[in-house]
Design a protein around this motif. Structure first.
Motif, mmCIF file in Angstrom:
data_model
loop_
_atom_site.group_PDB
_atom_site.id
_atom_site.type_symbol
_atom_site.label_atom_id
_atom_site.label_comp_id
_atom_site.label_asym_id
_atom_site.label_seq_id
_atom_site.Cartn_x
_atom_site.Cartn_y
_atom_site.Cartn_z
ATOM 1 N N TYR A 322 0.835 -1.201 0.000
ATOM 2 C CA TYR A 322 0.000 0.000 0.000
ATOM 3 C C TYR A 322 0.876 1.261 0.000
ATOM 4 O O TYR A 322 1.469 1.634 1.001
ATOM 5 C CB TYR A 322 -0.963 -0.015 1.194
ATOM 6 N N GLU A 323 0.921 1.907 -1.174
ATOM 7 C CA GLU A 323 1.887 2.981 -1.422
ATOM 8 C C GLU A 323 1.756 4.137 -0.439
ATOM 9 O O GLU A 323 2.753 4.689 0.015
ATOM 10 C CB GLU A 323 1.717 3.497 -2.858
ATOM 11 N N ALA A 324 0.529 4.536 -0.129
ATOM 12 C CA ALA A 324 0.339 5.745 0.674
ATOM 13 C C ALA A 324 0.752 5.571 2.122
ATOM 14 O O ALA A 324 0.926 6.559 2.836
ATOM 15 C CB ALA A 324 -1.128 6.182 0.610
ATOM 16 N N ARG A 325 0.929 4.331 2.578
ATOM 17 C CA ARG A 325 1.171 4.100 4.001
ATOM 18 C C ARG A 325 2.633 3.803 4.326
ATOM 19 O O ARG A 325 2.959 3.475 5.466
ATOM 20 C CB ARG A 325 0.316 2.915 4.501
ATOM 21 N N LYS A 326 3.520 3.886 3.340
ATOM 22 C CA LYS A 326 4.933 3.572 3.586
ATOM 23 C C LYS A 326 5.480 4.457 4.716
ATOM 24 O O LYS A 326 5.306 5.663 4.705
ATOM 25 C CB LYS A 326 5.748 3.781 2.310
ATOM 26 N N GLY A 327 6.153 3.826 5.678
ATOM 27 C CA GLY A 327 6.718 4.549 6.794
ATOM 28 C C GLY A 327 5.803 4.680 7.987
ATOM 29 O O GLY A 327 6.192 5.267 9.004
ATOM 30 N N GLN A 347 1.589 9.130 3.984
ATOM 31 C CA GLN A 347 2.783 9.562 4.686
ATOM 32 C C GLN A 347 3.510 10.574 3.798
ATOM 33 O O GLN A 347 3.515 10.442 2.564
ATOM 34 C CB GLN A 347 3.681 8.374 4.995
ATOM 35 N N PRO A 348 4.117 11.612 4.367
ATOM 36 C CA PRO A 348 4.682 12.685 3.543
ATOM 37 C C PRO A 348 5.622 12.210 2.448
ATOM 38 O O PRO A 348 5.566 12.690 1.308
ATOM 39 C CB PRO A 348 5.398 13.555 4.573
ATOM 40 N N SER A 349 6.495 11.262 2.741
ATOM 41 C CA SER A 349 7.464 10.821 1.735
ATOM 42 C C SER A 349 6.806 10.035 0.608
ATOM 43 O O SER A 349 7.374 9.908 -0.487
ATOM 44 C CB SER A 349 8.540 9.961 2.400
ATOM 45 N N ALA A 350 5.602 9.488 0.851
ATOM 46 C CA ALA A 350 4.935 8.676 -0.169
ATOM 47 C C ALA A 350 4.441 9.515 -1.336
ATOM 48 O O ALA A 350 4.243 9.001 -2.438
ATOM 49 C CB ALA A 350 3.768 7.915 0.456
ATOM 50 N N ILE A 351 4.239 10.812 -1.120
ATOM 51 C CA ILE A 351 3.687 11.659 -2.178
ATOM 52 C C ILE A 351 4.695 11.788 -3.326
ATOM 53 O O ILE A 351 4.398 11.448 -4.479
ATOM 54 C CB ILE A 351 3.300 13.036 -1.621
ATOM 55 N N TYR A 387 1.115 4.874 16.054
ATOM 56 C CA TYR A 387 0.629 5.215 14.712
ATOM 57 C C TYR A 387 0.177 6.666 14.572
ATOM 58 O O TYR A 387 0.457 7.318 13.560
ATOM 59 C CB TYR A 387 -0.520 4.276 14.338
ATOM 60 N N ALA A 388 -0.538 7.187 15.550
ATOM 61 C CA ALA A 388 -1.141 8.518 15.401
ATOM 62 C C ALA A 388 -0.125 9.619 15.150
ATOM 63 O O ALA A 388 -0.456 10.663 14.584
ATOM 64 C CB ALA A 388 -1.974 8.859 16.645
ATOM 65 N N TRP A 389 1.134 9.377 15.538
ATOM 66 C CA TRP A 389 2.141 10.438 15.442
ATOM 67 C C TRP A 389 3.039 10.292 14.206
ATOM 68 O O TRP A 389 3.970 11.087 14.037
ATOM 69 C CB TRP A 389 3.016 10.434 16.704
ATOM 70 N N THR A 390 2.782 9.315 13.350
ATOM 71 C CA THR A 390 3.740 9.028 12.280
ATOM 72 C C THR A 390 3.800 10.111 11.214
ATOM 73 O O THR A 390 4.808 10.241 10.525
ATOM 74 C CB THR A 390 3.423 7.673 11.613
ATOM 75 N N PRO A 405 8.836 11.827 24.703
ATOM 76 C CA PRO A 405 8.562 11.831 23.269
ATOM 77 C C PRO A 405 9.397 10.805 22.492
ATOM 78 O O PRO A 405 10.514 10.502 22.864
ATOM 79 C CB PRO A 405 8.922 13.268 22.850
ATOM 80 N N ALA A 406 8.816 10.302 21.430
ATOM 81 C CA ALA A 406 9.532 9.401 20.537
ATOM 82 C C ALA A 406 9.625 10.045 19.170
ATOM 83 O O ALA A 406 8.822 10.871 18.805
ATOM 84 C CB ALA A 406 8.804 8.067 20.426
ATOM 85 N N VAL A 407 10.643 9.709 18.411
ATOM 86 C CA VAL A 407 10.887 10.292 17.100
ATOM 87 C C VAL A 407 10.776 9.197 16.046
ATOM 88 O O VAL A 407 11.265 8.079 16.245
ATOM 89 C CB VAL A 407 12.273 10.964 17.044
ATOM 90 N N PHE A 408 10.145 9.519 14.919
ATOM 91 C CA PHE A 408 9.897 8.537 13.863
ATOM 92 C C PHE A 408 10.466 9.027 12.546
ATOM 93 O O PHE A 408 10.637 10.223 12.322
ATOM 94 C CB PHE A 408 8.405 8.299 13.677
ATOM 95 N N SER A 409 10.727 8.083 11.673
ATOM 96 C CA SER A 409 11.140 8.391 10.300
ATOM 97 C C SER A 409 9.945 8.280 9.387
ATOM 98 O O SER A 409 9.136 7.360 9.525
ATOM 99 C CB SER A 409 12.231 7.429 9.841
ATOM 100 N N ASN A 410 9.803 9.207 8.444
ATOM 101 C CA ASN A 410 8.734 9.124 7.445
ATOM 102 C C ASN A 410 9.195 8.486 6.156
ATOM 103 O O ASN A 410 8.519 8.556 5.142
ATOM 104 C CB ASN A 410 8.200 10.527 7.140
ATOM 105 N N SER A 411 10.347 7.863 6.154
ATOM 106 C CA SER A 411 10.855 7.252 4.927
ATOM 107 C C SER A 411 10.335 5.834 4.792
ATOM 108 O O SER A 411 9.829 5.244 5.726
ATOM 109 C CB SER A 411 12.372 7.259 4.933
#
Length: 411
Positions: A322-327, A347-351, A387-390, A405-411
């Motif tokens: 599912y392309e839009a949900r990568k990361g 996810q921002p990088s998926a665009i 998930y809510a913060w990705t 706080p936790a930090v996530f990658s959008n890649s």
């Protein structure tokens, strides 16, 4: 369903005498919807269909629901959910409201008890597996990718040929093709993404009749409503419900396979209603399938950010990538819940990554509800708290601990 079928032996005229070879009268049952002002079928029984000899409590699994409060998007990992092996009693409630409930079960290979949902129709998506559903109308075979649509109050049992992953959508209403796909007489129209040839009804009625001939004091599990909510009753009948020697009408169970849905595509990204397959009261069912995507030279193939102000959106990811949900952590077997009042999207990088794509290899089943969904006990058990913060890449207690706080990658 909208078109007529018949099976077994029936008399030339309805509501007239129908007898066996020895002159014994069969018992006619009219099974009809909406106060007998909508679809119906006539069934002919060897025994009296109302001959009840006992009625006791059937204790349902946990049906409790927890509101989505504070409001946020949710990710539920269904493949991590432990369930019972029974296709009926093993179901665990994942999401629900007063219009529809979504449950999940990984079955074994033992048949379920006889079962009847007296609350509404069921549309069970077969994520994986094969087998049959035996019903008073005959036998319906199922396989991976099938929707199994069982009308309200149809007595049936599941007979898995192999362990099967079942995603059960249980309505408080009837489930049917969208009205815009139908002619005023009920035929599926040319613009509909499927047709009557794709719907597979019950067969082998005679085999069920013979197999049930000598059984007496037969239990049927019935899910129904009271003023206290959804409850269960174990009804014991003098004769077997599968004693139907014939029936005809427009009401019966059937299957529709997701691969027989013809996706509607366009020059730019198409809105979710083009993916709709069924509807019920206050909810719709859609499916997203492998397809060619937008062909405008500047098209953005993944969805735009959207706020479906009237609906909660539930996506069940069942195949492909599912392309839009990568990361985001979403994978096969995942559910995402995006509630009304909250804008969501890729996810921002998926665009950027989607630009220039001409085909998506992805499959998902979506349920949109017009009333807010609560979390069932099964959904609460397998939630991914991060998930809510990705989309932001960070969030408070996103790892489910008290460590900050936790930090996530959008890649």
């Amino acid at each position: 369903m909208t078109h007529y079928r018949s099976a077994g032996t029936i008399p030339p005229k309805r509501h007239t005498q129908h007898r066996d070879a020895d002159g014994r009268l069969y018992f006619e049952e009219l099974m009809g919807e909406e106060g007998f002002s909508s679809d119906s079928s006539l069934l002919y029984h060897r025994g009296v269909p109302s001959a009840l000899v006992d009625s006791t409590v059937w204790e349902l699994s946990d049906q409790s629901r927890t509101p989505n409060h504070p409001l946020k998007a949710r990710h539920l990992r269904l493949h991590d959910l432990e369930t019972g092996a029974c296709p009926v009693e093993g179901r665990r409630l994942v999401l629900g409201n007063n219009d529809v409930r979504i449950a999940y079960v990984l079955t074994g290979t033992e048949p379920s008890p006889l079962y009847r949902n007296a609350i509404g129709d069921e549309c069970v998506y077969v994520e994986h597996g094969s087998g049959t559903v035996e019903t008073v109308f005959g036998v319906v075979a199922y396989r991976t990718g099938d929707y199994v649509v069982v009308p309200r109050a149809t007595t049936h049992r599941w007979v898995p040929a192999e362990p099967s992953r079942l995603y059960a959508i249980e309505a408080n209403s009837h489930i049917h093709p969208p009205k815009r796909y139908l002619s005023r007489f009920g035929q599926l129209l040319e613009h509909a993404p499927y047709c009557e040839r794709d719907l597979h009804g019950p067969v082998d009625l005679d085999a069920l009749v013979e197999g049930s001939r000598d059984e007496v004091d037969v239990d049927v599990l019935v899910k129904h409503r009271t003023s206290a909510g959804i409850v269960g009753t174990r009804m014991t009948y003098a004769t077997h419900p599968f004693d139907v020697v014939g029936w005809d009408g427009c009401l019966y169970p059937y299957t529709f396979n997701i691969d027989d849905f013809m996706p509607i595509t366009g020059k730019v990204h198409q809105p979710p209603p083009v993916h709709q397959v069924f509807e019920g009261w206050n909810f719709v069912i859609c499916n997203f399938l492998p397809r060619k995507v937008d062909y405008h030279e500047l098209a953005v193939p993944v969805p735009y950010y959207h706020s479906n102000v009237d609906s909660d959106e539930v996506m069940f990811y069942v195949g492909g990538d599912y392309e839009a949900r990568k990361g985001s952590g979403i994978n096969l077997g995942s559910i995402s819940l995006h509630p009304g009042g909250y804008a969501h999207g890729p996810q921002p990088s998926a665009i950027e990554a989607s630009l220039g794509a001409d085909y998506f290899e992805e499959s998902a089943v979506m349920v949109d509800t017009f009333a807010p969904l609560d979390l069932g006990e099964g959904g609460r058990a397998v939630e991914d708290p991060a998930y809510a913060w990705t989309w932001a890449g960070r969030g408070p207690d996103a790892d489910g601990t008290d460590g900050g706080p936790a930090v996530f990658s959008n890649s």
